[in-house]
Design an enzyme around this catalytic site. Structure first.
Site, short mmCIF file in Angstrom:
data_model
loop_
_atom_site.label_atom_id
_atom_site.label_comp_id
_atom_site.label_asym_id
_atom_site.label_seq_id
_atom_site.Cartn_x
_atom_site.Cartn_y
_atom_site.Cartn_z
N ARG A 100 0.81 -1.21 0.00
CA ARG A 100 0.00 0.00 0.00
C ARG A 100 0.85 1.27 0.00
O ARG A 100 0.54 2.24 -0.70
CB ARG A 100 -0.95 -0.02 1.21
N LYS A 135 1.20 24.72 -3.48
CA LYS A 135 -0.06 24.09 -3.09
C LYS A 135 0.07 22.58 -3.17
O LYS A 135 -0.52 21.90 -4.01
CB LYS A 135 -1.20 24.60 -3.97
N LYS A 167 4.23 39.24 -2.65
CA LYS A 167 2.83 39.08 -3.04
C LYS A 167 1.99 40.27 -2.57
O LYS A 167 2.50 41.21 -1.95
CB LYS A 167 2.29 37.76 -2.48
N GLU A 196 4.57 40.10 -7.48
CA GLU A 196 3.23 39.86 -7.98
C GLU A 196 2.61 41.18 -8.44
O GLU A 196 2.63 42.17 -7.71
CB GLU A 196 2.38 39.23 -6.88
N ASP A 217 -0.99 38.26 -11.79
CA ASP A 217 -1.98 37.60 -10.95
C ASP A 217 -3.39 37.79 -11.49
O ASP A 217 -3.92 38.91 -11.49
CB ASP A 217 -1.90 38.14 -9.52
#
Length: 279
Positions: A100, A135, A167, A196, A217
């Site tokens: 597994r 992410k 950002k 950004e 963005d």
């Protein structure tokens, strides 16, 4: 053991084995004699791109170095439904105990590689490079990002430590894009700085600051094309936000250098694989 894997990935594999096995595989140890031998094959149950054969092999090897793992396809190779990806043989208990964990890694990585390959093929013929993001599944970032490269994509920064990415919240906190850039440069980290941009005015301001990499963005296609015109090669431009297989080609055709896609790692379906008993 394949020693070309990042040592940090070996730690991840060990943790996965410990998580699943704990004090032992009570089912296999109850049913299977300690000296019984076995062979089985890992089979793709759908078409896709195989990634993580070396990770699966190391999972077996970390548990029992006597296990034989023989890949039947190349890493990053496209496979068809019911195609054999690998043949594994050795002590039956070892094969059943690690099954597994090995399949979890192989299925997840192959799923990411398969989705990545679809995006890469969608922008074929343009200059755009498909990139991942941060992410990723907690604890599996290096594995997820390795899978992206096996699918033909590239890696954005690995974490918060290897690139400065200014950002929107950083800009808002500093008061302006220029001030955020000034503070980042004053820190003298020696790292690449990316900014950004939410508007074309942001793009112009970043260019005036001498920034050489700008993230566009959630811009429209028209705004991205104008950003490419404004930059005129002075900065590498990265498109980001709401990218999917229906839109990625048109984004690439604006002339951007990179397209970063969180879905590569946070939404890729696991490739269905199974371990089937041979003898």
């Amino acid at each position: 053991m394949d020693t070309t894997l990042d040592p940090r990935i070996l730690v991840i594999i060990r943790q996965a084995l410990d998580e699943d096995i704990g004090n032992g595989d009570v089912t296999s140890n109850s049913i299977v004699p300690a000296d019984a031998q076995m062979a089985g094959q890992i089979i793709a149950k759908q078409a896709g791109v195989i990634a993580g054969l070396d990770v699966a092999q190391v999972a077996y090897d970390l548990f029992d170095t006597r296990v034989s793992f023989q890949a039947r396809v190349e890493e990053g190779e496209a496979v068809e439904n019911r195609q054999v990806a690998a043949v594994v043989s050795g002590l039956a208990r070892s094969l059943l105990t690690v099954e597994r964990t090995a399949l979890n890694f192989l299925g997840r990585m192959s799923g990411i590689a398969t989705l990545t390959r679809r995006f890469v093929e969608a922008v074929s013929g343009t200059q755009a490079i498909i990139l991942d993001t941060r992410k990723t599944s907690p604890g599996l970032r290096l594995v997820d990002k390795l899978a992206v490269t096996r699918g033909g994509g590239g890696n954005h920064r690995i974490g918060l430590y290897d690139m400065i990415l200014i950002k929107d919240n950083h800009i808002d906190f500093a008061g302006s894009l220029s001030e955020a850039v000034h503070r980042a440069r004053a820190a003298q980290t020696g790292l690449e700085i990316e900014v950004e941009a939410r508007t074309l005015a942001d793009v112009a301001e970043a260019l005036d600051c001498g920034i050489e990499r700008i993230l566009l963005d959630n811009m429209s296609l028209a705004m991205m094309a104008e950003a490419v015109r404004l930059s005129a090669g002075r900065a590498r431009l990265e498109a980001s936000g709401n990218v999917n297989l229906d839109t990625v080609r048109r984004i690439a055709e604006t002339g951007v250098d990179y397209i970063s896609i969180g879905a590569l790692t946070h939404s890729a379906p696991v490739l269905d694989l199974s371990f089937d008993y041979l003898r």
